[in-house]
Design a protein around this motif. Structure first.
Motif, PDB file in Angstrom:
ATOM      1  N   LYS A 140      57.147 109.478  43.948  1.00 39.19           N
ATOM      2  CA  LYS A 140      58.581 108.696  44.051  1.00 39.19           C
ATOM      3  C   LYS A 140      58.672 107.738  45.058  1.00 39.19           C
ATOM      4  N   LEU A 141      57.908 107.968  46.034  1.00 36.20           N
ATOM      5  CA  LEU A 141      57.398 106.787  47.296  1.00 36.20           C
ATOM      6  C   LEU A 141      56.742 105.786  46.604  1.00 36.20           C
ATOM      7  N   HIS A 159      67.538 109.573  54.710  1.00 34.56           N
ATOM      8  CA  HIS A 159      67.610 108.250  54.522  1.00 34.56           C
ATOM      9  C   HIS A 159      66.423 107.475  55.059  1.00 34.56           C
ATOM     10  N   TYR A 172      65.322 100.876  49.944  1.00 35.71           N
ATOM     11  CA  TYR A 172      65.939 101.954  50.400  1.00 35.71           C
ATOM     12  C   TYR A 172      65.957 103.014  49.504  1.00 35.71           C
ATOM     13  N   TYR A 173      65.555 104.522  50.326  1.00 36.33           N
ATOM     14  CA  TYR A 173      65.445 105.626  49.649  1.00 36.33           C
ATOM     15  C   TYR A 173      66.374 106.587  50.230  1.00 36.33           C
ATOM     16  N   ILE A 181      63.307 112.854  46.377  1.00 30.65           N
ATOM     17  CA  ILE A 181      63.869 111.498  46.465  1.00 30.65           C
ATOM     18  C   ILE A 181      64.741 111.304  45.209  1.00 30.65           C
ATOM     19  N   HIS A 183      67.355 108.780  45.126  1.00 28.54           N
ATOM     20  CA  HIS A 183      67.719 107.469  45.130  1.00 28.54           C
ATOM     21  C   HIS A 183      66.704 106.570  45.602  1.00 28.54           C
ATOM     22  N   SER A 184      66.821 105.196  45.202  1.00 28.56           N
ATOM     23  CA  SER A 184      65.921 104.045  45.440  1.00 28.56           C
ATOM     24  C   SER A 184      66.490 102.817  45.129  1.00 28.56           C
TER      25      SER A 184
END
Length: 454
Positions: A140-141, A159, A172-173, A181, A183-184
């Motif tokens: 996910k990154l 964060h 932003y993650y 993760i 949210h991004s």
């Protein structure tokens, strides 16, 4: 190694080998509640390797295990990334995000120890400092990850952001307390300016773009440089899944900030941000030191002064001022106050550009304006001071500061434990060899008896 590279000499001379030592000598009395592992990361090229920039030296993590008043062990290990074996960052297919120095910071989140470098993905290491491998949060990154993530002391969320000289410039993650993760989002309006650190408040995420931006002509291998054409700005983004599209950017005075001290909303709802900054001359002195160019200063942060910005979101204005004339870097605080108004901050003081002043650990009282300094002593350079709350703490500064000190006269290093209230020395742990001056680190509390022995 050559004498014209200041980041390979003096306090910064690399450590040549990996060792393990047990039952370290302690002067004074270690507080019995200090049960855990102090980790410190920094750039430390292998013998025979001369990097073209301080930031390109391979990462080495140093660890000191404290247990029930003892210093149980010390060990140091390189982070074994492809870059340690000479793999290039740029390939025919683009950047290799695993070809990392992994030499800027080391943190713990959700049970993982992560060595960080902002141009790459994290590398996981074990509590014994052995390398596990690259960690991309289960795929996910999708970008590099900042070396300065922020763990919310209330929610346990991590964060962070990924920054790039190429679009998308800023992603932003948020990872939850379990390390997933959740949210991004791309942050609109961001540019190719260097974004090394950021800040988190209870309601906002705060980004800083200074005058240092992408420069493809830079030959050091770190493609950034000062540009008078790059506007300096603060970006304020509301927290939450829909926050990115409401990001606002505010112009500020020229300068560059590497590390934030803290940010918070004051009683009027204004966003207050503080951190050491350099002007154009200060940045060039630092850059020349980092690359070993003529005209370098005595230290890379010789003109780094603490600045405060107050962003009035309603009026759309920013008030800013330099609040101290002491050259400092590596600001820290009691992280229980991260994102909230804090009274106390800590930093490391450095000589100015003419060599005046000395190394020390600094405490700021933001309420009274008082400044206290624990002088390190002749030829002794402390590293970033990590704050640990005392058992049963009732005050913000009720705790300890841990810093690794390089001592050139003794060709040695020690772990210095200070009372965070008055900066008095509590204990000194003598390390088995000199530790080169580095960057950032963390305290990892013990979770049980099994992780306190060598």
């Amino acid at each position: 190694m050559t004498a014209d590279k200041p980041y390979l000499t003096g306090h910064y001379t690399p450590v040549a080998d990996e060792i393990t030592a047990t039952e370290l000598t302690v002067e004074g009395a270690l507080p019995p509640e200090l049960n855990g592992l102090l980790l410190r990361n920094g750039h430390n090229p292998k013998p025979g390797v001369t990097p073209t920039h301080w930031f390109k030296g391979s990462g080495m993590v140093h660890g000191v295990r404290l247990c029930e008043g003892r210093a149980a062990w010390y060990r140091n290990r390189w982070v074994h990334t492809p870059a340690l074996q000479g793999a290039p960052y740029m390939t025919e297919l683009g950047p290799d995000l695993t070809a990392s120095t992994a030499g800027t910071h080391v943190i713990e989140h959700a049970g993982r120890l992560l060595a960080l470098c902002e141009a790459n993905v994290p590398f996981e290491i074990t509590p014994e400092l052995e390398t596990v491998g690259a960690h991309d949060f289960g795929g996910k990154l999708r970008t590099a990850m900042t070396a300065h993530p922020k763990e919310d002391p209330v929610t346990g969320e991590l964060h962070f952001f990924g920054s790039s000289p190429f679009p998308p410039h800023l992603v932003y993650y948020v990872a939850d307390a379990k390390g997933e993760i959740v949210h991004s989002s791309e942050v609109p309006g961001a540019t190719a300016a260097l974004k090394h650190d950021f800040a988190l408040t209870r309601r906002h995420v705060v980004f800083v773009e200074g005058n240092v931006t992408f420069d493809p002509a830079e030959s050091s291998g770190i493609p950034y440089g000062w540009s008078d054409r790059q506007p300096a700005r603060i970006g304020v983004m509301p927290r939450g899944d829909d926050g990115a599209r409401h990001t606002r950017w505010f112009s500020i005075e020229p300068g560059n900030m590497l590390h934030t001290a803290n940010a918070y909303e004051d009683g009027r709802g204004r966003v207050v941000l503080e951190g050491p900054t350099v002007d154009r001359e200060g940045f060039l002195l630092s850059w020349n030191w980092w690359v070993g160019a003529p005209g370098r200063g005595t230290e890379p942060v010789a003109r780094s002064y603490t600045r405060r910005w107050v962003v009035d979101l309603d009026a759309g204005t920013v008030d800013e001022q330099i609040i101290d004339d002491l050259p400092v870097e590596f600001p820290t605080l009691n992280e229980e106050y991260l994102g909230s108004e804090n009274r106390y901050q800590y930093a490391i003081s450095f000589p100015d550009e003419k060599g005046f002043g000395g190394y020390g650990v600094v405490k700021y009282d933001r309420t009274t304006g008082a400044r206290r300094i624990h002088q390190a002593g002749d030829a002794r350079m402390p590293g970033e001071a990590v704050f640990l709350p005392a058992a049963g703490a009732t005050r913000e500064d009720d705790g300890y500061l841990l810093t690794v000190v390089s001592d050139l006269k003794q060709d040695a290093s020690h772990l210095l434990v200070l009372d965070a209230s008055g900066l008095d020395r509590i204990a000194t742990v003598h390390l088995p060899h000199r530790v080169s001056a580095g960057l950032h680190g963390s305290w990892i509390p013990s979770t049980g008896p099994d992780d306190t022995e060598a």
